[in-house]
Each structure stands twice: as structure tokens, then as C-alpha cells.
Enzyme design. Structure first.
Site, PDB file in Angstrom:
ATOM      1  N   LYS A  40       0.853  -1.190   0.000  1.00  0.00           N
ATOM      2  CA  LYS A  40       0.000   0.000   0.000  1.00  0.00           C
ATOM      3  C   LYS A  40       0.890   1.240   0.000  1.00  0.00           C
ATOM      4  O   LYS A  40       1.737   1.410   0.891  1.00  0.00           O
ATOM      5  CB  LYS A  40      -0.851  -0.027   1.275  1.00  0.00           C
ATOM      6  CG  LYS A  40      -2.278   0.371   1.067  1.00  0.00           C
ATOM      7  CD  LYS A  40      -3.035   0.062   2.335  1.00  0.00           C
ATOM      8  CE  LYS A  40      -4.337   0.783   2.391  1.00  0.00           C
ATOM      9  NZ  LYS A  40      -4.954   0.665   3.695  1.00  0.00           N
TER      10      LYS A  40
HETATM   11  C1  E4P Z   1      -8.247   1.034   4.011  1.00  0.00           C
HETATM   12  O1  E4P Z   1      -7.500   0.664   3.166  1.00  0.00           O
HETATM   13  C2  E4P Z   1      -8.191   2.362   4.647  1.00  0.00           C
HETATM   14  O2  E4P Z   1      -6.965   2.541   5.263  1.00  0.00           O
HETATM   15  C3  E4P Z   1      -9.339   2.491   5.617  1.00  0.00           C
HETATM   16  O3  E4P Z   1     -10.508   2.007   4.988  1.00  0.00           O
HETATM   17  C4  E4P Z   1      -9.527   3.876   6.163  1.00  0.00           C
HETATM   18  O4  E4P Z   1     -10.725   3.882   6.908  1.00  0.00           O
HETATM   19  P1  E4P Z   1     -11.094   5.022   7.967  1.00  0.00           P
HETATM   20  O5  E4P Z   1     -11.408   6.272   7.202  1.00  0.00           O
HETATM   21  O6  E4P Z   1     -12.292   4.498   8.685  1.00  0.00           O
HETATM   22  O7  E4P Z   1      -9.892   5.185   8.852  1.00  0.00           O
END
Ligand code: E4P
Length: 217
Positions: A87
């Protein structure tokens, strides 16, 4: 649409995986911190355990923000398990790194995407996944679901192969609307996935059937 779970909690991952509806996992530095894991070895072991638990892609996020640092971290993460997807944040060095990693056979998930313009960059660089954060867009009174629709339209028209991984999911409605809009993947917190089961008419109907069954059992 595939279901990923958005957590680093092994109990939650195992429970949803056992239901047979899980296609992968996304984590981020905040989710890892929430589990209290400390130190590189422990973090890497945690990713390895997740990969051995779920038969699908597992996103592991870099914390470097410069090209060389991102590449170095990505190569280390990719060695943990063949199903690791690195990522990488939507920044200039991130996009450059996504292109390099794609060329070198390391799959990526471009994260922290908040506009169609950024989604085009992620696709051009060759990311396997693009992660638009729809809940955080809603949080600032914009329309996160509209962004999913827009990206889905652009990717179809342009023939981009990057998969739309809808992230920052807050509700069952988000999940249903993402499916309608053509998201390839929805990554959902545990509570949101469990929320999909719930309907008061199901509870009322089941209670009635069980009560009536007593009359002939
Ligand atoms: C996933 O890849 C993201 O990091 C995550 O969905 C972020 O979610 P949040 O906005 O609830 O922290």
C-alpha cells in the site's frame, strides 16, 4: 464485488473468513497500532499470520514518503508472503514508486485517494488497486459514493485495469451503493460486515417460524 476486511485484528479476520465470504484484508498503520504490535519483526510476523489465514490479497502499508524509502520497504514487505500487496500513498514519489514496483512485479494498492484525478494517476502508474476513502469524503460533507461512480465510469471508458477498492466504509448502505456503482472490492470494518446480516423483519420472521415449529415438533 469482493469483500476485504479492514482490520489487523486476527479474531475478526478469522471469524469473517470462517463465514466463507472473505476475499482479502486491508491494514494501515493506524489499524496495526490499534492491535498493539510493536517492532518490525512482530509487525512482519503479524502480516505473515494474516496471509496464512486468508486466501486473498493482504495490503501492507509503507511509511516512507520518499521514492527510495518506499521501494526499500515495499521489497521487504513483498518478501513476507506472495499475497502481500504494498500500500503506497497518493503522493508524487508514491506514484513513481507504484510505476517502478509494477514494472518489477510487485503489486500495489494506491491509498489515500480522494479525487478522480488521483485515481487516474494511480491507474496510469499501474496500481493493482486504487483506494478511494469514501467515509472520510462524507465526513467533510462531500459525496464519497459519487466519487466511486465517477472512477468506475472513467476506468470503464478508458479501459484501465486497476481495481476500485472502496475504503473508509461506514455503513451497509455504503457497501450496497459501492456494489451498484461497480466497485471491484469493498474493504469493510468488522462491524459493518456484521451489519449486512441485520434486518428486523428477518428477526421477527424467524422468531415466528420457530414458535410455530413447536406446534408440530
Ligand atoms: C483502508 O484501506 C483504509 O486505510 C481504511 O478504509 C480507512 O478507513 P477510515 O477512514 O475508517 O480510517
Amino acid at each position: 464485488m469482493k469483500f476485504f476486511i479492514d482490520t489487523a485484528n486476527l479474531n475478526q479476520i478469522r471469524e469473517i473468513n470462517d463465514l466463507g465470504i472473505l476475499d482479502g484484508v486491508t491494514t494501515n498503520p493506524s489499524l496495526m497500532a490499534k492491535e498493539g504490535i510493536k517492532g518490525k519483526e512482530a509487525v512482519f510476523q503479524h502480516y505473515r499470520t494474516i496471509c496464512e489465514t486468508v486466501n486473498g490479497d493482504v495490503s501492507a502499508e509503507v511509511v516512507s514518503t520518499d521514492f527510495d524509502g518506499i521501494i526499500r520497504e515495499a521489497q521487504e514487505l513483498a518478501k513476507i508472503h506472495p499475497r502481500i500487496v504494498v500500500k503506497v500513498p497518493m503522493i508524487k514519489d508514491g506514484v513513481k514508486a507504484i510505476h517502478w514496483l509494477t514494472e518489477h512485479g510487485i503489486p500495489t494498492n494506491c491509498t489515500l485517494v480522494f479525487s478522480a484525478a488521483q485515481a487516474i494517476l494511480a491507474a496510469k502508474a499501474g496500481a493493482r488497486y486504487v483506494s478511494p476513502f469514501i467515509g472520510r469524503i462524507d465526513d467533510i460533507n462531500w459525496d464519497g459514493l459519487e466519487l466511486i461512480e465517477q472512477i468506475a465510469h472513467i476506468y470503464t471508458v478508458q479501459g484501465f485495469e486497476t481495481q476500485i477498492l472502496a475504503a473508509s466504509i461506514r455503513s451497509s448502505l455504503h457497501i450496497v451503493k459501492c456494489a451498484e456503482a461497480g466497485a471491484d472490492v469493498c474493504t469493510c470494518p468488522y462491524d459493518t460486515l456484521i451489519g449486512l446480516f441485520k434486518h428486523p423483519l428477518t428477526d421477527i420472521g424467524l422468531a415466528k417460524f420457530l414458535e410455530d415449529a413447536k406446534k408440530w415438533q
